[in-house]
Design a protein around this motif. Structure first.
Motif, short mmCIF file in Angstrom:
data_model
loop_
_atom_site.label_atom_id
_atom_site.label_comp_id
_atom_site.label_asym_id
_atom_site.label_seq_id
_atom_site.Cartn_x
_atom_site.Cartn_y
_atom_site.Cartn_z
N ARG A 1 0.83 -1.20 0.00
CA ARG A 1 0.00 0.00 0.00
C ARG A 1 0.87 1.25 0.00
NH1 ARG A 1 -5.57 0.94 -0.75
NH2 ARG A 1 -6.08 2.94 0.19
N THR A 2 1.96 1.23 0.73
CA THR A 2 2.86 2.37 0.79
C THR A 2 3.55 2.58 -0.55
OG1 THR A 2 3.24 1.95 3.14
CG2 THR A 2 4.80 3.39 2.01
N ILE A 3 3.95 1.49 -1.21
CA ILE A 3 4.59 1.60 -2.52
C ILE A 3 3.61 2.19 -3.52
CG2 ILE A 3 5.58 0.31 -4.44
CD1 ILE A 3 6.62 -1.73 -2.43
N ALA A 4 2.42 1.58 -3.62
CA ALA A 4 1.46 2.01 -4.64
C ALA A 4 0.91 3.40 -4.35
CB ALA A 4 0.31 1.00 -4.72
N GLY A 5 0.68 3.70 -3.07
CA GLY A 5 0.01 4.94 -2.74
C GLY A 5 0.90 6.14 -2.59
N THR B 1 -5.22 27.15 -18.98
CA THR B 1 -5.47 28.34 -18.17
C THR B 1 -6.95 28.44 -17.84
OG1 THR B 1 -5.28 30.75 -18.02
CG2 THR B 1 -5.77 29.84 -20.19
N THR B 2 -7.24 29.01 -16.69
CA THR B 2 -8.62 29.17 -16.24
C THR B 2 -8.69 30.39 -15.33
OG1 THR B 2 -10.39 28.16 -14.93
CG2 THR B 2 -8.14 27.57 -14.34
N ASP B 3 -9.86 31.00 -15.25
CA ASP B 3 -10.04 32.11 -14.32
C ASP B 3 -10.63 31.64 -13.00
OD1 ASP B 3 -12.53 31.46 -15.22
OD2 ASP B 3 -13.07 33.47 -15.93
N GLU B 4 -10.91 30.32 -12.89
CA GLU B 4 -11.41 29.74 -11.65
C GLU B 4 -10.49 28.58 -11.25
OE1 GLU B 4 -15.42 28.62 -12.24
OE2 GLU B 4 -16.14 30.67 -12.55
N PRO B 5 -9.36 28.88 -10.59
CA PRO B 5 -8.37 27.83 -10.32
C PRO B 5 -8.88 26.81 -9.32
CG PRO B 5 -7.83 29.82 -9.11
CD PRO B 5 -8.98 30.18 -10.02
N PRO B 6 -8.40 25.56 -9.45
CA PRO B 6 -8.73 24.55 -8.43
C PRO B 6 -8.21 24.99 -7.07
CG PRO B 6 -7.68 23.56 -10.35
CD PRO B 6 -7.52 25.04 -10.50
N GLY B 7 -8.81 24.50 -6.02
CA GLY B 7 -8.47 24.94 -4.67
C GLY B 7 -7.35 24.15 -4.04
N THR B 8 -6.32 23.80 -4.81
CA THR B 8 -5.21 23.02 -4.24
C THR B 8 -4.03 23.89 -3.86
OG1 THR B 8 -4.45 22.59 -6.50
CG2 THR B 8 -5.81 20.90 -5.46
N GLY B 9 -4.12 25.18 -4.09
CA GLY B 9 -3.02 26.08 -3.74
C GLY B 9 -1.76 25.76 -4.50
N ALA B 10 -0.61 25.83 -3.80
CA ALA B 10 0.69 25.63 -4.44
C ALA B 10 1.19 24.20 -4.28
CB ALA B 10 1.71 26.60 -3.85
N GLY B 11 0.31 23.25 -4.10
CA GLY B 11 0.72 21.86 -3.91
C GLY B 11 0.98 21.14 -5.22
N LEU B 12 1.84 20.13 -5.16
CA LEU B 12 2.08 19.23 -6.28
C LEU B 12 1.16 18.04 -6.10
CD1 LEU B 12 3.82 18.56 -8.81
CD2 LEU B 12 5.29 17.23 -7.27
N LEU B 13 0.26 17.82 -7.06
CA LEU B 13 -0.77 16.79 -6.96
C LEU B 13 -0.34 15.56 -7.74
CD1 LEU B 13 -3.58 15.80 -6.12
CD2 LEU B 13 -4.53 17.10 -8.05
N LEU B 14 -0.21 14.43 -7.06
CA LEU B 14 0.16 13.15 -7.67
C LEU B 14 -1.05 12.23 -7.71
CD1 LEU B 14 3.48 12.45 -5.68
CD2 LEU B 14 3.19 13.84 -7.75
N ASP B 15 -1.11 11.38 -8.74
CA ASP B 15 -2.22 10.43 -8.85
C ASP B 15 -1.78 9.08 -8.30
OD1 ASP B 15 -4.54 9.09 -9.41
OD2 ASP B 15 -4.10 8.83 -11.55
N ALA B 16 -2.19 8.75 -7.09
CA ALA B 16 -1.83 7.48 -6.48
C ALA B 16 -2.59 6.32 -7.10
CB ALA B 16 -2.11 7.52 -4.98
N ASP B 17 -3.72 6.59 -7.75
CA ASP B 17 -4.54 5.53 -8.34
C ASP B 17 -4.13 5.16 -9.75
OD1 ASP B 17 -6.09 5.40 -6.05
OD2 ASP B 17 -7.53 6.88 -6.79
N ARG B 18 -3.28 5.97 -10.40
CA ARG B 18 -2.90 5.77 -11.80
C ARG B 18 -4.14 5.62 -12.66
NH1 ARG B 18 1.88 1.39 -12.16
NH2 ARG B 18 2.40 2.62 -14.02
N GLY B 19 -5.08 6.54 -12.45
CA GLY B 19 -6.37 6.45 -13.14
C GLY B 19 -6.45 7.18 -14.45
N GLY B 20 -5.33 7.57 -15.02
CA GLY B 20 -5.32 8.29 -16.28
C GLY B 20 -3.90 8.60 -16.69
#
Length: 452
Positions: A184-188, A302-321
């Protein structure tokens, strides 16, 4: 002193960050240097496209504030690094999970255990008070798994780098599985993190290189250069004497004492340094090995309504795309977007899908939990040979001195990172100065001052 037939002490072929940083070290030591670049501008793969006030990196490799060469390379004193939010943001099981590991005591001077060691002794129960602050949930496994991982990352700065590099190596994924890290730690967490750091979604990279990537993550903050990737080569080029860099010059052959070009004849010199990518270097010196490469595609919206994740780096743990990682880059570096607009940059590793923009839009819509229907596509940058592969056995210190008078540097001689490119240039410049003797010839301006 230059002999009359020489046009420079050293001719450097390639004006990427490796060639430019080597040129700066040589000129500072008094060695007259000419840098020849086939492209219309310097920078190589560290380029940034400018569209309507946006600054869009073509590859967008992640940097770390703990990269030693960013501090040690002359000419980069004015470089400003913009860090992401601490740790990473994981998308797993349909939710966001913040994982924060503050830098270990001792900072970038520490070294990590290998991937195999990470899964064994360092995973034992920590002493009271030794754990860093870890905030996460499902992607890291159970609370015990999280505690062990936190303790391991805390102790990863204890091993000397020399010992780390001398350990047996395996493909990173195999080393993780064989070492007993919970699946779980490896995949997630570890797989998506290392994929982003190494540009290798299958984790076939040498475990030694994976260790160094984890070392940087645990010792510093992931970051981007303010103003775009092109700022690094721009700063290095600006610090060189006028006329040092000549663009639009295509080199056709090299020897230990001359460089022949297609349009500008022959440049005679005392030594030649190849600072091109691996394939171009092998074209000039057929005996050089050409590695496999990791393709990278970066899609900018680009968008005028940014997602609410701030300055974080978002990783896909599920490999869903197709998206390995994504970020609202304008939240990290506001200079990359005009006022009132947000820049979202998403990275696809490996061969991209046929309709990459549509596939990325669908994936990031799920990752951010928002509609992308009104997002505007600014650019899709695909680089087939973006990052040299570092499969085992991988020599992280490949020779930069081929023979007296002929040298080579670049990320294919070290690690496939900006740190590796700069470090290989440092090694090559040191070898050159040693062979030329006590700093080589005097800088032209110094000779003129002496004559006056």
């Amino acid at each position: 002193m230059l002999e009359p037939a020489y046009e420079a002490d050293v001719v450097i072929v390639g004006a990427g960050v490796a060639g430019l940083s080597a040129a700066h070290r040589l000129t500072t030591a008094g060695v007259t240097t000419t840098v020849l670049e086939a492209a219309p501008c310097a920078g190589g793969r560290m380029s940034t496209e400018k569209i309507d006030g946006f600054r869009l990196d073509r590859i967008g490799q992640l940097l770390s504030t703990s990269y030693p060469e960013l501090r040690l390379t002359p000419g980069l004193d004015a470089l400003v690094l913009r860090p992401f939010a601490p740790g990473v943001l994981l998308h797993g099981d349909g939710r966001h999970h913040r994982v924060e590991f503050p830098p270990a005591a001792g900072g970038a001077r520490g070294a990590l255990h290998t991937v195999r060691a990470l899964a064994s002794a360092p995973m034992s129960a920590p002493r009271a008070g030794a754990l860093p602050r870890v905030r996460a949930s499902a992607p890291l496994g159970t609370a015990v798994d999280q505690a062990r991982l936190g303790a391991a990352l805390t102790r990863l700065a204890a091993m000397p780098v020399e010992r780390l590099l001398s350990r047996p190596e395996l493909p990173a994924a195999q080393a993780l599985a064989a070492g007993g890290v919970p699946a779980r730690t490896i995949a997630g967490f570890l797989r998506p993190l290392l994929a982003a750091l190494l540009c290798d979604p299958e984790l076939l990279t040498s475990s030694r290189c994976a260790d160094l990537a984890l070392r940087s993550f645990a010792s510093g903050r992931l970051c981007v250069p303010e103003g775009g990737a092109e700022v690094l080569p721009e700063l290095l080029a600006q610090a060189l004497p006028p006329g040092t860099v000549r663009t639009g010059v295509r080199v056709t052959s090299v020897s230990t004492s001359s460089v022949t070009t297609a349009e500008h004849g022959e440049f005679r010199c005392r030594a030649v340094l190849l600072a091109t990518d691996a394939r171009a270097a092998a074209g000039l010196l057929p005996g050089l090995r050409v590695p496999d490469f990791h393709p990278v595609t970066v899609v900018h919206h680009t968008t005028d309504e940014p997602p609410g994740t701030g300055a974080g780096l978002l990783l896909d743990a599920d490999r869903g795309g197709p998206v390995a990682h994504t970020a609202v880059v304008s939240e990290v570096d506001p200079s990359r977007a005009p006022a009132g607009r947000s820049l979202v940059s998403s990275t696809v590793l490996g061969p991209p899908p046929a309709d990459v923009d549509t596939a990325v839009r669908m994936h990031v819509s799920r990752l951010y939990g928002t509609s992308t229907a009104r997002w505007e596509t600014l650019a899709v940058h695909h680089t087939a040979e973006a990052v040299p592969a570092m499969r085992p056995p991988h020599d992280l210190r490949r020779p930069v001195r081929l023979m007296a008078g002929l040298y080579v540097c670049g990320d294919h001689r070290d690690t496939s990172t900006v740190q590796g490119a700069l470090h290989s240039a440092h090694r090559a410049a040191t070898a050159l100065l040693t062979d030329l003797g006590a700093g080589g010839s005097m800088h032209r301006a110094e000779r003129l001052r002496a004559a006056a």
